[in-house]
Design an enzyme around this catalytic site. Structure first.
Site, PDB file in Angstrom:
ATOM      1  CD  GLU A   1      -5.748   5.468   0.460  1.00  0.00           C
ATOM      2  OE1 GLU A   1      -4.845   6.314   0.626  1.00  0.00           O
ATOM      3  OE2 GLU A   1      -5.799   4.406   1.108  1.00  0.00           O
TER       4      GLU A   1
ATOM      5  CG  HIS B   1      -1.847   1.141   1.327  1.00  0.00           C
ATOM      6  ND1 HIS B   1      -3.166   1.060   0.941  1.00  0.00           N
ATOM      7  CD2 HIS B   1      -1.666   2.412   1.752  1.00  0.00           C
ATOM      8  CE1 HIS B   1      -3.744   2.246   1.128  1.00  0.00           C
ATOM      9  NE2 HIS B   1      -2.849   3.083   1.626  1.00  0.00           N
ATOM     10  CD  GLU B   2       1.524   3.635   3.677  1.00  0.00           C
ATOM     11  OE1 GLU B   2       1.733   4.713   3.075  1.00  0.00           O
ATOM     12  OE2 GLU B   2       0.475   3.400   4.308  1.00  0.00           O
TER      13      GLU B   2
ATOM     14  CG  HIS C   1       0.194   6.223  -0.685  1.00  0.00           C
ATOM     15  ND1 HIS C   1      -0.820   6.990  -1.189  1.00  0.00           N
ATOM     16  CD2 HIS C   1      -0.358   5.502   0.331  1.00  0.00           C
ATOM     17  CE1 HIS C   1      -1.954   6.743  -0.506  1.00  0.00           C
ATOM     18  NE2 HIS C   1      -1.693   5.840   0.423  1.00  0.00           N
TER      19      HIS C   1
HETATM   20 ZN    ZN Z   1      -3.122   5.183   1.818  1.00  0.00          ZN
END
Ligand code: ZN
Length: 502
Positions: free
Chosen positions: A296, A266-267, A270
Site C-alpha cells: 500500500e 494507485h493500482e 502496486h
Molecule cells: Zn491499494
C-alpha cells in the site's frame, strides 16, 4: 554434506514452484471472474478455485514438504536461500496450525455472509448481517488461538497481512496520528467557507479519454505494458502471475474524473512493485511484495505523493485541460489542485481524503480489536461505530449502510487488514523522503513529467527485494529508521496548512 543440503534445497524449491503455479492459476481464474467471465460461470468457477486451493494446501502441508523443510535446518535469513526458507517455513506453519476443518468453515461462513451483507447494505438492515458476523468472529477467534500469539489474539490475525506487526505497536502509531490529525481537521472545518472545492471533478468526462489519459500517465511512471494490461472491473485491483504478467483493473465513471484517474495511478503503484521484483524470485516464496502495508505504501506513493502533488500537475494539468477542455476550460491549475486535495470529514472511507482517512481506519482498528477480544458485542457495534464517527470526524452516518455496513472486509473475515492501509500511508512518506534525500532532483523531474530517478530508487531499495525482507527489516534498510509517523504528519500539516491557509 553440502551437496546433500543443496539437493534438499533444490527439491524444496521445485515443490514450492509447483505450489506457486497452482496459486497463480487460481489468481488468473479470479482475474477472469472479475473481468470477462459470463455470469453463468459462477458455480463452475467456485469449484475450480476450490480445487486449486485444496491442491496447493495439500502440497504445502504434506509430509514431503515437511521432510524437506526439516532437512533444511534453521534458516539464516542473511542469505537469499535462508530468506526463502524462512518464508517457506512461515507459510508452512501458518497453513498447518489451522485445522483444515476450520479453514473450510471460514470459507463457508464468509461465502454465506457475503450475499447477505450486500442485501443488508442495500437495505441498511443490520439485523440481517449481525448473525453472520457473530459466526465469523467465533471462527476468527478460534483461528487466532490455533495460530498462537504472545500478547493479544489480534496479533495472530494481523500477522497474516503484515508479518511482525503487533497490536501494541499499532496503538502507538494510531495515537500519534490521532494527536496530529485531529487538530488539523478541526482547524480546516472551523474555517469552513462552504465552497464545493471538488466540483471541478464532476462533469462529462468521456470514459475513453479518461482511459487514454490514465494510460499515458502510468506509462510515464514506468508501467511496462509488455508485462501487464489494464481492464475494467467493478472493484479495481492489481493482480500478478509472476513478474512477467502484472495486471491492473480500473472502474470508469463518465461523470466523475477522480475514481479512474487516481485509481489507475494507485493500482499502477502496486503493479510497479510487482514488476520490479527480482525475476529470479519468480515461483518462490520471495516472488511478490513483502506485506500489505508495504504494498500500500507503493500505491499511495504514486497516487498521493506524485499524483496529488503540485509538481506533477504543473506538467500534466495543461494536458488534462486540453483533453477535457469543455469541462475544465475555465478551471485554472490552482483550482484543480484544490479540487483533488479537498479535506472534508465524511461518512464513507473509500471517498475520504488523505487526512480524515486515518481516522476511518483508527475507528475500524479499535472496533475490530474490541470485537475479537470480546469487549464489544456485535449487537452494540452499530452504536459504537456511530459514536466514534461523531467523536473523531464530527459526522453521524445517516444510516448503517453509510456506517457500519459500508465495507466488505468483515463479511470476508478480513480482521487485521484495515491497519495496513494506514501503515501504507505512513510508509509512503517515509520512503518518498528517503528517495528525495538521495536524489534531490526528483521534484524537478516530476515537473517535467519524468519519473526514472524515483522509480529507480524504489526498484533498488524496495521492489527488487520482493519478500526477501520482512517489513520492519525493509523499512530500516531503505530509510535507516523504523516506521515513523513524524514525517507523515509533517507532510499532511504542510500540504493542507498551505491549501487551507492555516
Ligand atoms: Zn491499494
Amino acid at each position: 554434506m553440502a551437496r546433500e543440503r543443496d539437493s534438499v534445497y533444490e527439491l524444496l524449491k521445485n515443490r514450492l514452484a509447483t505450489i506457486s503455479d497452482l496459486r497463480s492459476a487460481k489468481s488468473l481464474l479470479f482475474w477472469d471472474q472479475q473481468t470477462y467471465m459470463p455470469g453463468g460461470g459462477v458455480a463452475g468457477r467456485a469449484e475450480q478455485v476450490a480445487t486449486l486451493s485444496r491442491l496447493a494446501h495439500q502440497m504445502l502441508t504434506d509430509d514431503e514438504t515437511k521432510g524437506l523443510l526439516d532437512a533444511s535446518g534453521e534458516p539464516d535469513p542473511s542469505s537469499e536461500e535462508g530468506a526463502l526458507l524462512r518464508r517457506a517455513l512461515r507459510d508452512y506453519e501458518r497453513a498447518t496450525k489451522l485445522p483444515a476443518e476450520l479453514v473450510a468453515e471460514i470459507s463457508r461462513a464468509t461465502a454465506l455472509a457475503e450475499p447477505d451483507w450486500v442485501t443488508a447494505r442495500e437495505e441498511s438492515d443490520w439485523r440481517l448481517f449481525a448473525p453472520h458476523l457473530e459466526r465469523i468472529l467465533d471462527l476468527k477467534r478460534e483461528a487466532a488461538e490455533a495460530l498462537g500469539y504472545e500478547d493479544h489474539p489480534y496479533d495472530a490475525l494481523l500477522d497474516a497481512y503484515e508479518p511482525g506487526a503487533e497490536k501494541a505497536r499499532l496503538e502507538v502509531m494510531f495515537k500519534e496520528l490521532k494527536e496530529g490529525v485531529l487538530p488539523l481537521i478541526r482547524a480546516v472545518v472551523a474555517k469552513g467557507d462552504g465552497k464545493d472545492r471538488a466540483a471541478p471533478l464532476k462533469g462529462a468526462f468521456g470514459e475513453a479519454r479518461q482511459e487514454e489519459f490514465g494510460r499515458a500517465v502510468i506509462s510515464a511512471f514506468g508501467y511496462d505494458w509488455e508485462r501487464g494490461r489494464q481492464d475494467s472491473s467493478v472493484h479495481p485491483f492489481c493482480i500478478n502471475f509472476g513478474p512477467g504478467d502484472v495486471r491492473i483493473t480500473t472502474r470508469f465513471d463518465g461523470g466523475w474524473l477522480a475514481p479512474a484517474l487516481f485509481g489507475t495511478m494507485h493500482e499502477a503503484g502496486h503493479a510497479l512493485y510487482e514488476q520490479g521484483v527480482d525475476p529470479s524470485y519468480a515461483r518462490t516464496p520471495l516472488g511478490g511484495g513483502t506485506s500489505m502495508g508495504v504494498h500500500e505504501s507503493q500505491s499511495r506513493l504514486w497516487e498521493n505523493l506524485v499524483g496529488r502533488s503540485r509538481a506533477f500537475w504543473s506538467h500534466y494539468y495543461p494536458k488534462l485541460r486540453e483533453v477535457f477542455s469543455e469541462v475544465l476550460g475555465e478551471i485554472d491549475a490552482r483550482e484543480f489542485y484544490g479540487a483533488i486535495n479537498v479535506l472534508e470529514p465524511s461518512e464513507i472511507r473509500v471517498e475520504a481524503d488523505e487526512v480524515t482517512y486515518n481516522l476511518h481506519i483508527l475507528l475500524r482498528f479499535e472496533l475490530e480489536v474490541a470485537l475479537i477480544e470480546g469487549s464489544l458485542s456485535v449487537a452494540d457495534l452499530p452504536a459504537a461505530w456511530n459514536s466514534k464517527m461523531e467523536e473523531y470526524l464530527g459526522v453521524i452516518p445517516k444510516n448503517d449502510s453509510a456506517g457500519v455496513l459500508q465495507d466488505i472486509h468483515w463479511a470476508d473475515g478480513l480482521f487485521g487488514y484495515f491497519p495496513t492501509y494506514v501503515i501504507g500511508s505512513v510508509l509512503s512518506v517515509q520512503f518518498f523522503g528517503a528517495a528525495l534525500k538521495a536524489h534531490p532532483e526528483i521534484p524537478e523531474e516530476t515537473r517535467s513529467g519524468r519519473f526514472p530517478t524515483l522509480l529507480g530508487w524504489l526498484r533498488e531499495n524496495i521492489h527488487r527485494h520482493g519478500s526477501r525482507y520482512y517489513p520492519d527489516e525493509l523499512v530500516e534498510r531503505a530509510t535507516g529508521r523504523p516506521l515513523d509517523t513524524a514525517p507523515y504528519l509533517r507532510y499532511l500539516e504542510d500540504k493542507f496548512g498551505e491549501l487551507y491557509d492555516l
